[in-house]
Design a protein around this motif. Structure first.
Motif, PDB file in Angstrom:
ATOM      1  N   ALA A  83      13.247 -47.860  38.464  1.00 19.42           N
ATOM      2  CA  ALA A  83      12.109 -47.693  39.369  1.00 19.42           C
ATOM      3  C   ALA A  83      10.983 -46.944  38.678  1.00 19.42           C
ATOM      4  CB  ALA A  83      12.554 -46.936  40.621  1.00 19.42           C
ATOM      5  N   ALA A  84      11.346 -45.891  37.938  1.00 16.08           N
ATOM      6  CA  ALA A  84      10.315 -45.101  37.260  1.00 16.08           C
ATOM      7  C   ALA A  84       9.599 -45.934  36.199  1.00 16.08           C
ATOM      8  CB  ALA A  84      10.941 -43.864  36.624  1.00 16.08           C
ATOM      9  N   VAL A  85      10.388 -46.668  35.405  1.00 16.46           N
ATOM     10  CA  VAL A  85       9.772 -47.469  34.339  1.00 16.46           C
ATOM     11  C   VAL A  85       8.946 -48.596  34.945  1.00 16.46           C
ATOM     12  CG1 VAL A  85      10.205 -48.853  32.299  1.00 16.46           C
ATOM     13  CG2 VAL A  85      11.605 -46.876  32.734  1.00 16.46           C
ATOM     14  N   GLY A  86       9.447 -49.160  36.052  1.00 16.23           N
ATOM     15  CA  GLY A  86       8.686 -50.193  36.734  1.00 16.23           C
ATOM     16  C   GLY A  86       7.366 -49.667  37.249  1.00 16.23           C
ATOM     17  N   TYR A  87       7.393 -48.432  37.723  1.00 17.75           N
ATOM     18  CA  TYR A  87       6.151 -47.788  38.195  1.00 17.75           C
ATOM     19  C   TYR A  87       5.149 -47.668  37.055  1.00 17.75           C
ATOM     20  CZ  TYR A  87       3.177 -43.900  39.716  1.00 17.75           C
ATOM     21  OH  TYR A  87       2.110 -43.107  40.017  1.00 17.75           O
ATOM     22  N   LEU A  88       5.658 -47.279  35.876  1.00 18.36           N
ATOM     23  CA  LEU A  88       4.773 -47.188  34.709  1.00 18.36           C
ATOM     24  C   LEU A  88       4.192 -48.545  34.366  1.00 18.36           C
ATOM     25  CD1 LEU A  88       6.687 -44.835  32.282  1.00 18.36           C
ATOM     26  CD2 LEU A  88       4.902 -44.278  33.897  1.00 18.36           C
ATOM     27  N   HIS A  89       5.044 -49.573  34.413  1.00 19.45           N
ATOM     28  CA  HIS A  89       4.568 -50.901  34.056  1.00 19.45           C
ATOM     29  C   HIS A  89       3.546 -51.407  35.056  1.00 19.45           C
ATOM     30  CE1 HIS A  89       8.151 -52.050  31.273  1.00 19.45           C
ATOM     31  NE2 HIS A  89       7.504 -50.982  30.889  1.00 19.45           N
ATOM     32  N   GLU A  90       3.711 -51.002  36.303  1.00 20.70           N
ATOM     33  CA  GLU A  90       2.719 -51.377  37.305  1.00 20.70           C
ATOM     34  C   GLU A  90       1.346 -50.835  36.930  1.00 20.70           C
ATOM     35  OE1 GLU A  90       3.417 -50.215  41.376  1.00 20.70           O
ATOM     36  OE2 GLU A  90       5.271 -51.379  41.332  1.00 20.70           O
ATOM     37  N   GLN A  91       1.347 -49.628  36.390  1.00 20.71           N
ATOM     38  CA  GLN A  91       0.081 -49.020  35.974  1.00 20.71           C
ATOM     39  C   GLN A  91      -0.324 -49.480  34.584  1.00 20.71           C
ATOM     40  OE1 GLN A  91      -0.950 -45.569  37.435  1.00 20.71           O
ATOM     41  NE2 GLN A  91       0.490 -45.636  39.109  1.00 20.71           N
ATOM     42  N   ARG A  92       0.387 -50.458  34.075  1.00 19.31           N
ATOM     43  CA  ARG A  92       0.120 -51.013  32.754  1.00 19.31           C
ATOM     44  C   ARG A  92       0.271 -49.978  31.651  1.00 19.31           C
ATOM     45  NH1 ARG A  92      -1.169 -55.768  32.467  1.00 19.31           N
ATOM     46  NH2 ARG A  92      -2.187 -55.651  30.459  1.00 19.31           N
ATOM     47  N   ILE A  93       1.346 -49.234  31.743  1.00 19.10           N
ATOM     48  CA  ILE A  93       1.637 -48.252  30.713  1.00 19.10           C
ATOM     49  C   ILE A  93       2.989 -48.587  30.103  1.00 19.10           C
ATOM     50  CG2 ILE A  93       2.195 -45.843  30.300  1.00 19.10           C
ATOM     51  CD1 ILE A  93       0.255 -45.279  32.699  1.00 19.10           C
ATOM     52  N   LEU A  94       3.040 -48.553  28.786  1.00 15.67           N
ATOM     53  CA  LEU A  94       4.311 -48.756  28.089  1.00 15.67           C
ATOM     54  C   LEU A  94       4.926 -47.396  27.833  1.00 15.67           C
ATOM     55  CD1 LEU A  94       3.916 -51.347  25.226  1.00 15.67           C
ATOM     56  CD2 LEU A  94       5.251 -51.532  27.279  1.00 15.67           C
ATOM     57  N   TYR A  95       6.194 -47.239  28.156  1.00 20.84           N
ATOM     58  CA  TYR A  95       6.834 -45.950  27.916  1.00 20.84           C
ATOM     59  C   TYR A  95       7.242 -45.829  26.449  1.00 20.84           C
ATOM     60  CZ  TYR A  95       9.852 -41.950  28.588  1.00 20.84           C
ATOM     61  OH  TYR A  95      10.420 -40.723  28.492  1.00 20.84           O
ATOM     62  N   ARG A  96       7.799 -46.857  25.896  1.00 23.37           N
ATOM     63  CA  ARG A  96       8.070 -46.989  24.469  1.00 23.37           C
ATOM     64  C   ARG A  96       9.129 -46.050  23.899  1.00 23.37           C
ATOM     65  NH1 ARG A  96       3.256 -47.843  20.599  1.00 23.37           N
ATOM     66  NH2 ARG A  96       3.099 -45.607  20.743  1.00 23.37           N
ATOM     67  N   ASP A  97       9.637 -45.157  24.678  1.00 23.88           N
ATOM     68  CA  ASP A  97      10.585 -44.201  24.109  1.00 23.88           C
ATOM     69  C   ASP A  97      11.731 -43.958  25.084  1.00 23.88           C
ATOM     70  OD1 ASP A  97      11.529 -42.602  22.186  1.00 23.88           O
ATOM     71  OD2 ASP A  97      10.338 -40.862  22.703  1.00 23.88           O
ATOM     72  N   LEU A  98      12.224 -45.039  25.668  1.00 23.86           N
ATOM     73  CA  LEU A  98      13.266 -44.893  26.668  1.00 23.86           C
ATOM     74  C   LEU A  98      14.604 -44.664  25.976  1.00 23.86           C
ATOM     75  CD1 LEU A  98      13.572 -45.057  29.720  1.00 23.86           C
ATOM     76  CD2 LEU A  98      14.092 -47.443  29.490  1.00 23.86           C
TER      77      LEU A  98
END
Lengths: 190, 371
Positions: B291-306
């Motif tokens: 859910a958290a990573v999906g939230y980031l992707h919604e904002q068009r942000i790549l986490y890149r360090d999961l």
């Protein structure tokens, strides 16, 4: 070169292992998008389920000769077929089926075929609800209603268990034999 | 080019003086006095005159302008996309925070316990006299008194930052220090924008000195690795219980069969149930992270360090993502709004720009080591 999933050595833990899992497109220096995050989420999910660390697979930039030789040998074994998956995460048959299928989809080589993060979440959510209901039902059938307040009327003889099956076959019923073989496989591989 | 207005806005969202911060690190980032013509000015002029090698200087100048462009673009993007929802957070000065033990250390930053806050009654900083700031600071201090309100302080490592002061400045370190600073600035900006239960909350920030600053976040007592190990122990214990019957001595078995016929069966069932519950728990945690990573992707942000070491559990037991040091915005899609947004989301073109910024990505010791 940057990394996606990388772990240093842990000092006080069993999971003491260097983790170096890159999603395929990053390891091959192709351009990447959100699906790289999906891949690393898949690795994370695998770690949660197997409770083990995946071993280092791919080192794009090598530091010394030993490592180079080791990784070359390792990659030769793993990726003789270049089109196939570079490294297959072993999946245990005792895990729920939906997780297995999800992981298989996530670990695909082509990032476009991998599921979206929202899709993963939806899938997990829906099937987790089912799982929880199943667990609750099982609890009820096994031990009666433990959550209900214990009154003389509701109190049943919990010593007798309604589910049939002899003790010797129980581990097989629970899929424990599969889990055992999976663990053996893991120990053999890692 | 930096439009004067956006630059001012960017500065306004940061509660401290970016210019002072960034100019001290080789003047690389280049938000200068007039907030304009940043890129046309030569931020490395001083360095150029000192170093004879012109080619080197040109190279460096190129790099610096590149990073400043990037920073500007990203800050602007953050401000544009989430401009309305940037939270205001408490601003502290360095002396107001009491630091305890070091909790963790990364490539560039280190994290310390916060043992308490000692707010100055007569702040020198004008910002601290602001009414809203006074409230925020007081609230922070009050919450730190309570048992669940524990905080950590994150700042760039001192030796990492100060190494460029020495008489022969190693170019690499200087570059990395700058990149690290920028990354931390971006992290602060990201964290102020995010509003999700599974993403760690930034509660305060401030300057240590002219070239370093700190972030104060909620403390996560348990890391994911510890949790995985405890799960593994539980699973092993339960599997042992399930297979217990094979190992019990004959006499005990017989007596149990006589007095409590279902004893082992019952234990096995409980163990089985326990195992399934553990599985459920693990998958539930995975769902939260998704859910958290999906939230980031919604904002068009790549986490890149999961990875497991970037995930922790707070005192209430909810999963939290932290360390947004290298997460980045995806470039804006060039398709019209009417077309499939989902499809353009994972276009392979998307990430190509990210490969072009060598300075931005080589900032941890590990990276230096492996790159």
């Amino acid at each position: 070169m940057f990394f996606l999933s990388f772990d240093d050595e842990l000092t006080n833990s069993d999971l003491c292992c260097v983790l170096f899992i890159l999603s395929t497109e990053i390891a091959e220096k192709r351009s990447y998008g959100v699906k790289a995050d999906c891949y690393s989420f898949g690795v994370l999910l695998w770690q949660l389920l197997a409770m083990a660390n995946p071993r280092p697979v791919y080192t794009p930039y090598l530091v010394n000769e030993e490592e180079a030789a080791a990784s070359a040998a390792f990659n030769k074994i793993l990726s003789t077929n270049r089109r196939g998956p570079r490294y297959e995460f072993p999946l245990c048959a005792c895990w729920p089926m939906f997780v297995q299928s999800l992981l298989r989809r996530i670990f695909q080589r082509n990032p476009r075929l991998r599921p979206n993060m929202a899709e993963i979440e939806r899938k997990l959510e829906s099937s987790l609800e089912k799982l929880w209901k199943e667990i609750q039902q099982d609890e009820e059938t096994m031990f009666g209603k433990t959550t209900a307040p214990c009154t003389p009327e509701t109190q049943t003889d919990s010593r007798t268990i309604p589910i049939q099956g002899s003790l010797n076959t129980l581990p097989y019923m629970f899929g424990l034999d599969r889990q055992r073989t999976f663990e053996m496989e893991l120990e053999h591989e890692f | 080019m930096c439009a004067a207005t956006t630059c001012c806005d960017v500065c306004a969202t940061l509660p401290f003086n970016v210019r002072a911060l960034t100019s001290s690190v080789g003047g690389a980032v280049g938000l200068d006095d007039q907030h304009a013509n940043v890129l046309q000015d030569d931020p490395m002029a001083l360095h150029k005159s000192s170093s004879g090698d012109s080619q080197d200087a040109v190279e460096r100048q190129h790099q610096s302008s590149f990073t400043s462009k990037r920073l500007e673009r990203i800050c602007k993007e953050i401000y544009e996309k989430c401009g309305g929802s940037v939270r205001e957070i408490a601003h502290l000065s360095c002396r107001e925070v009491k630091i305890g033990k070091r909790v963790g250390k990364g490539g560039t930053a280190s994290v310390y316990h916060v043992t308490g806050f000692a707010l100055t009654p007569f702040p020198r900083n004008e910002l601290h006299k602001n009414d809203h700031q006074v409230e925020l600071r007081q609230a922070l201090k009050d919450s730190s008194m309570q048992p669940q309100g524990r905080y950590v302080l994150k700042r760039l490592s001192k030796n990492f930052m100060s190494s460029h002061h020495e008489d022969d400045p190693p170019k690499e370190v200087n570059k990395f220090a700058r990149a690290a600073l920028i990354n931390m600035l971006l992290e602060a900006q990201f964290l102020r924008v995010f509003d999700h239960p599974n993403i760690v909350k930034l509660t305060a920030m401030g300057e240590c000195d002219s070239e370093n600053f700190f972030l104060i976040m909620t403390y996560l007592p348990e890391s994911m690795e510890e949790r995985i190990i405890s799960w593994r122990k539980q699973v092993k214990r339960n599997t042992k219980k399930l297979l217990q019957r094979e190992k019990t001595p004959v006499l005990a078995k017989l007596s149990h069969q006589f007095f409590k016929p279902d004893y082992y069966k019952k234990q096995q069932y409980t163990a089985h149930l326990e195992l399934r519950k553990l599985m459920y728990e693990r998958l539930y945690v995975a769902q939260d992270i998704a859910a958290a990573v999906g939230y980031l992707h919604e904002q068009r942000i790549l986490y890149r360090d999961l990875k497991t070491s970037n995930i922790g559990f707070d005192s209430e037991g909810t999963v939290k993502l932290f360390d947004f040091g290298i997460s980045r915005f995806l470039p804006t899609p060039e398709v019209e709004e009417g077309e499939h947004f989902e499809d353009s989301f994972d276009m392979s073109k998307v990430g190509t720009k990210m490969f072009m910024a060598p300075g931005m990505f080589c900032f941890t010791e590990r990276d230096i080591f492996y790159a």
